[in-house]
Design an enzyme around this catalytic site. Structure first.
Site, short mmCIF file in Angstrom:
data_model
loop_
_atom_site.label_atom_id
_atom_site.label_comp_id
_atom_site.label_asym_id
_atom_site.label_seq_id
_atom_site.Cartn_x
_atom_site.Cartn_y
_atom_site.Cartn_z
N TYR A 113 0.83 -1.19 0.03
CA TYR A 113 -0.17 -0.09 -0.12
C TYR A 113 0.75 1.18 -0.20
CZ TYR A 113 -4.15 2.86 0.78
OH TYR A 113 -5.18 3.70 0.87
N TYR A 128 -5.21 5.21 -7.87
CA TYR A 128 -5.80 5.15 -6.58
C TYR A 128 -7.08 4.84 -6.38
CZ TYR A 128 -6.60 6.48 -1.53
OH TYR A 128 -6.76 6.57 -0.31
#
Lengths: 385, 138
Positions: free
Chosen positions: A289, A339
Site C-alpha cells: 500500500y 488510486y
C-alpha cells in the site's frame, strides 16, 4: 488467526479504465468492474449471492450494485466504513462469509470517482466535531497532512532521507511504464523527484499518490468451485487485519498512537505469516500500500522484509525494483497506476500469479503479498497460485 | 454560496471545559482521580482504569515537539493561502499527553524533534480561542 488457508480463492477479476474523469456514475463503474469479474471467472450472475465493499461515504452500497446487476437474492451484501485499510479485509471477509454458509460466491469491489467526484485528498469544510475539533482548527485537514506526520517520525528515528523516499516513487513509475492501464507512465529520475514541489513537508508532490476515477472487483469462491472455473485459481493462503493500541477515533486520528515511526504492519505481522505458514523470504512479488512513499518503507519493516528502521537503505539498494530481490508494486501502485484505495493491488497480485502480467510479469511468481493501510490499522493477504 | 472558512471547534459535553479554559487562557487537561492518569482528548471513561471519576487540571502549558509538518500547499486554497507555510505539530505535554497544535513565532524550518515549546493563546472566530505553541523561553 485466519484459519482458512487455501480453502478459498480469487476466481475472477474485473476493472474499469482508470482516469481523472470517468464521465459516469460510481454505480456504473462498480457494476462494470463486478460484471467483468464474474465474466472473468465464468460465474453466472444468478449464482452470486454476496457483495462486499468499503467506502468513505464516496461510493455506492453493495445492495445498489446487486440491484443494478439483477442479482436475484443477494444475501451477504455488506459495506465496511473504511479506507485503504480495508482493501484486503473485504476479501478475507468474503472467505469467512462463504465458510460460514452466509454466501457461496462473493464479489468484492471498490468504486469511486476519486478525482472528478469526492476528492479524499482535497479540502472539505469541516464541522469540527468529535475528534476533529482537536485537529482541523489548526489547519490539519488533509490525508497528506496527516501522513506527513508519520513520515517525519521515521526520518527523526532512523535518518530516512528524501532520496530513499524518492526511490519508491521512481521504482513505481518504472513499473507503470510497462502497464498500459497506468495513469502516470512518464519515467522520473531523482532530479525530477527532488525538484517536485513541496506540498506538505516532508512530502513533495511525487511522494503522494494519484487521485483516480475507477473501480475494480474480484470474485471469491471456494477452492473446489474455483478449480472448475475459467482460470487457474489464486488461493488465499493467509491474511490478517488490525493494528496496535490506540488506533484512534477515526482513520485520521493517531494522536495517541505510541510510535509513528511504525504502523499497523508491525502489529499484524505474526498473524499474517502464521496464518499463511510462510515468511517474508517466500514472497515472490509484493503489492504494498503506497498512498505515500513512506508507507512502503514502514511496511517493508513491519512485515519483516528488513529490520526496523532499515526500509530506507533496503529500497536504496534496489531491492524493490522489478529485477530486485523483492519486486514491489509491479503495476505502478497507487503512486503511478491509480488510486482505487488499494484494491487495484489485489488485481495486480492475481495477474502476476496467473502469469498474465505481460511485459511486467515477474518470472515464476508463485506467492504474492498484498497490503493495505498506512497508519494505525490495516490488512494484508498472502496469495498463491 | 457558502464562503469557506477555517474550521472552528464545536464544543461538546466532553470538550466544553477544555474550550472554556482556552477562552480564559488556561490549558485544561482531564485527569482520572482513581489512577491519576492524564488523558487527551477528554472523555467519560479513563482508558487506563475505566473509572468515570475525573477532574480538570490546568496543565503547565509546557511540552516538546514529537512530530511536525510544514504545510506549503494550502487546502482549501482560499482559506489557508495567507497562512502558508505553517507548522502543525504533535506536542507531548509535560503531563504525559499529546495534543495537536500550531507552532508560531518560529521559522518553520527551525522546528526540530524534542524542541521545548510553551502554550500561547490565539483568538479565532465565534468566541473560540485556540491553544497554540511557541518556542519556550530560556
Amino acid at each position: 488467526m485466519f484459519k482458512l488457508r487455501d480453502k478459498y480463492a480469487i476466481a475472477g477479476i474485473g476493472e474499469t479504465a482508470y482516469s481523472k474523469n470517468s464521465g459516469t456514475t460510481v454505480l456504473n463503474l462498480a457494476a462494470e468492474a463486478c460484471l467483468k469479474a464474474a465474466w472473468d471467472a465464468g460465474v453466472e450472475i444468478e449464482e452470486i449471492d454476496g457483495l462486499v465493499s468499503y467506502n468513505f461515504g464516496d461510493s455506492v452500497p453493495a445492495i445498489a450494485v446487486a440491484t443494478e446487476l439483477g442479482i436475484p437474492a443477494a444475501g451477504y451484501a455488506v459495506d465496511f466504513a473504511g479506507g485503504g485499510n480495508a482493501a484486503n479485509l473485504i476479501t478475507l471477509t468474503a472467505a469467512a462469509a462463504i465458510e460460514s454458509g452466509l454466501a457461496r460466491n462473493v464479489l468484492c469491489f471498490r468504486a469511486m470517482n476519486g478525482r472528478s467526484g469526492f476528492r479524499l485528498g482535497g479540502g472539505r469544510e469541516f464541522e469540527a466535531r468529535g475528534i476533529t475539533q482537536y485537529t482541523a482548527p489548526f489547519g490539519w485537514i488533509t490525508y497528506p497532512q496527516a501522513m506527513a506526520m508519520w513520515c517525519r517520525r521515521h526520518m527523526v528515528e532512523y535518518g530516512t532521507t528524501p532520496e530513499q523516499l524518492g526511490e519508491v516513487a521512481i521504482s513505481s513509475r518504472r513499473n507503470a511504464a510497462l502497464n498500459e492501464r497506468a495513469m502516470q507512465r512518464t519515467p522520473i529520475d531523482m532530479d525530477d523527484y527532488l525538484s517536485s514541489r513541496a506540498i506538505v513537508e516532508p512530502f513533495r508532490l511525487l511522494d503522494i499518490c494519484l487521485e483516480s476515477d475507477g473501480a475494480c472487483a474480484v470474485l471469491v469462491t471456494s477452492a473446489d468451485r474455483a478449480r472448475d472455473m475459467k482460470h487457474r485459481p489464486v488461493y488465499i493462503m493467509g491474511g490478517a487485519y488490525g493494528g496496535g493500541p490506540n488506533q484512534g477515533e477515526d482513520l485520521f486520528d493517531a494522536i495517541r498512537w505510541p510510535d509513528h515511526s511504525r504502523n499497523y504492519s508491525a502489529y499484524i505481522r505474526d498473524e499474517l505469516w502464521g496464518s499463511a505458514g510462510i515468511g517474508p523470504s517466500d514472497i515472490d512479488v509484493a503489492e504494498i500500500y503506497d498512498c505515500f512513499t513512506y508507507s512502503v518503507l514502514m511496511q517493508l519493516e513491519g512485515f519483516g522484509f528488513c529490520g526496523e528502521g532499515e526500509g530506507g537503505p533496503f529500497v536504496e539498494s534496489g531491492a524493490i525494483r522489478r529485477e530486485g530481490k523483492l519486486p514491489v508494486n509491479t503495476h505502478g501502485g497507487l503512486l503511478s497506476e491509480a488510486y482505487i484505495h488499494g484494491f487495484n493491488h489485489v488485481l495486480e497480485a492475481v495477474r502476476q500469479l496467473r502469469g498474465d502480467a505481460g511485459e511486467r510479469q515477474i518470472a515464476d511468481a508463485e506467492i504474492a503479498l498484498t497490503t493495505a493501510g498506512a497508519m494505525t490499522c490495516g490488512s494484508a493477504m498472502v496469495l498463491r497460485r | 454560496m457558502n464562503q469557506m472558512l477555517k474550521p472552528v471547534p464545536a464544543p461538546d459535553a466532553d470538550s466544553r471545559p477544555f474550550w472554556d479554559g482556552c477562552r480564559d487562557y488556561k490549558l485544561m487537561v482531564q485527569c482520572c482521580t482513581e489512577c491519576e492518569t492524564f488523558r487527551f482528548p477528554p472523555h467519560r471513561f479513563c482508558p487506563h482504569c475505566r473509572s468515570e471519576q475525573r477532574e480538570w487540571v490546568e496543565a503547565s502549558g509546557k511540552g516538546e515537539v514529537f512530530s511536525w509538518i510544514v504545510v506549503v500547499h494550502p487546502v482549501p486554497r482560499e482559506v489557508y493561502a495567507g497562512d502558508v507555510p505553517y507548522v502543525v505539530s504533535l506536542i507531548n505535554l509535560d503531563e504525559g499527553v499529546r495534543i495537536v497544535s500550531n507552532i508560531i513565532d518560529c521559522d518553520p524550518h527551525a522546528v526540530e524533534a524534542g524542541m521545548r515549546v510553551e502554550v500561547a493563546f490565539q483568538p479565532a472566530r465565534d468566541d473560540i480561542v485556540l491553544p497554540v505553541f511557541r518556542p519556550a523561553k530560556g
